[in-house]
Scaffold this motif. Sequence first.
Motif, PDB file in Angstrom:
ATOM      1  N   THR A  52      19.949 -72.972 -19.927  1.00  0.00           N
ATOM      2  CA  THR A  52      21.402 -72.779 -19.523  1.00  0.00           C
ATOM      3  C   THR A  52      21.759 -71.538 -19.124  1.00  0.00           C
ATOM      4  OG1 THR A  52      22.032 -74.671 -21.170  1.00  0.00           O
ATOM      5  CG2 THR A  52      23.967 -73.282 -20.065  1.00  0.00           C
ATOM      6  N   SER A  54      19.892 -69.352 -17.675  1.00  0.00           N
ATOM      7  CA  SER A  54      19.241 -69.157 -16.262  1.00  0.00           C
ATOM      8  C   SER A  54      19.857 -69.946 -14.950  1.00  0.00           C
ATOM      9  CB  SER A  54      17.993 -69.667 -16.305  1.00  0.00           C
ATOM     10  OG  SER A  54      17.087 -68.609 -17.132  1.00  0.00           O
ATOM     11  N   TYR A  55      20.326 -71.190 -15.390  1.00  0.00           N
ATOM     12  CA  TYR A  55      20.982 -71.920 -14.395  1.00  0.00           C
ATOM     13  C   TYR A  55      22.456 -71.359 -14.111  1.00  0.00           C
ATOM     14  CZ  TYR A  55      17.466 -75.511 -15.294  1.00  0.00           C
ATOM     15  OH  TYR A  55      16.454 -76.500 -15.173  1.00  0.00           O
ATOM     16  N   PHE A  56      23.040 -70.724 -14.983  1.00  0.00           N
ATOM     17  CA  PHE A  56      24.367 -70.303 -14.676  1.00  0.00           C
ATOM     18  C   PHE A  56      24.064 -68.928 -13.851  1.00  0.00           C
ATOM     19  CE2 PHE A  56      26.469 -72.412 -18.273  1.00  0.00           C
ATOM     20  CZ  PHE A  56      27.096 -73.073 -17.589  1.00  0.00           C
ATOM     21  N   ILE A  58      21.785 -68.217 -11.853  1.00  0.00           N
ATOM     22  CA  ILE A  58      21.151 -68.477 -10.500  1.00  0.00           C
ATOM     23  C   ILE A  58      22.459 -68.820  -9.640  1.00  0.00           C
ATOM     24  CG2 ILE A  58      19.920 -70.378  -9.132  1.00  0.00           C
ATOM     25  CD1 ILE A  58      17.976 -70.263 -11.420  1.00  0.00           C
ATOM     26  N   GLY A  59      23.217 -69.688 -10.225  1.00  0.00           N
ATOM     27  CA  GLY A  59      24.498 -70.077  -9.472  1.00  0.00           C
ATOM     28  C   GLY A  59      25.503 -68.861  -9.149  1.00  0.00           C
ATOM     29  N   PHE A  60      25.382 -68.020 -10.044  1.00  0.00           N
ATOM     30  CA  PHE A  60      26.261 -66.748  -9.951  1.00  0.00           C
ATOM     31  C   PHE A  60      25.603 -65.991  -9.206  1.00  0.00           C
ATOM     32  CE2 PHE A  60      27.813 -62.818 -11.202  1.00  0.00           C
ATOM     33  CZ  PHE A  60      29.368 -63.056 -11.507  1.00  0.00           C
ATOM     34  N   ILE A  62      23.726 -66.692  -6.383  1.00  0.00           N
ATOM     35  CA  ILE A  62      23.852 -67.257  -5.186  1.00  0.00           C
ATOM     36  C   ILE A  62      25.409 -66.917  -4.886  1.00  0.00           C
ATOM     37  CG2 ILE A  62      24.044 -69.401  -3.839  1.00  0.00           C
ATOM     38  CD1 ILE A  62      21.574 -70.221  -5.606  1.00  0.00           C
ATOM     39  N   TYR A  63      26.283 -66.893  -5.565  1.00  0.00           N
ATOM     40  CA  TYR A  63      27.668 -66.933  -5.106  1.00  0.00           C
ATOM     41  C   TYR A  63      28.052 -65.436  -4.838  1.00  0.00           C
ATOM     42  CZ  TYR A  63      32.735 -66.511  -5.877  1.00  0.00           C
ATOM     43  OH  TYR A  63      34.048 -66.445  -5.767  1.00  0.00           O
ATOM     44  N   CYS A  94      25.665 -56.884 -11.641  1.00  0.00           N
ATOM     45  CA  CYS A  94      24.989 -58.492 -11.792  1.00  0.00           C
ATOM     46  C   CYS A  94      23.522 -57.983 -12.513  1.00  0.00           C
ATOM     47  CB  CYS A  94      24.923 -59.041 -10.605  1.00  0.00           C
ATOM     48  SG  CYS A  94      26.376 -59.573  -9.755  1.00  0.00           S
TER      49      CYS A  94
END
Length: 186
Positions: A52, A54-56, A58-60, A62-63, A94
């Motif tokens: 979980t 890692s997915y967050f 990755i999305g963060f 990209i944002y 980040c």
Amino acid sequence: SIEECLDEAPTLSKFASSTIRFLFIPVIAIGTLLFYAYILKFIALWNIPGETPSYFVIGFMIYMLVLVTVMYPVRLAAEPSFEKRFTKIIPAACLPLVILMSIDISNMISKLGIDTEYIYAIALNIYFYAIIAILLIEKISRKMRYIAIVFCAMFFILTQTPFSAPNINAHIWESSIENALAEQNR
């Protein structure tokens, strides 16, 4: 004329500037604070729930990359502003999130073993480190160009060369099977 366009620095419209300042920057700031709280929880309990984080991350990331790309005209502006400082601070903010992603990936590999998905996750993690480094190094003038070049190079390496993720995964599985057979023959 084209010469006039080349002489003028690009600017954001008032609507875009206000939207970035009052919507997108607070969202990324609150998200960063929530991730920091999660990192503190992780340090206290030393427990990461699956993939979980890692997915967050990755999305963060990209944002963050999209936001920094949209704010490109702000970085070119001569006058100092909150947005210009933000574009310098957010990549450094980040970095702990990408470190959390590295820990999560290594944790999952140690639990489940290597897989093609994890090879891609490692490559994406390395790409995020490269993005942060490019954005933080002041001497790099065309940051987005270098980010695109790094992306293209990593995409080419992971899909077309002997170092492609499926080839690495096949090699690892073959060597583990050979090692298991060698252990049985002893």
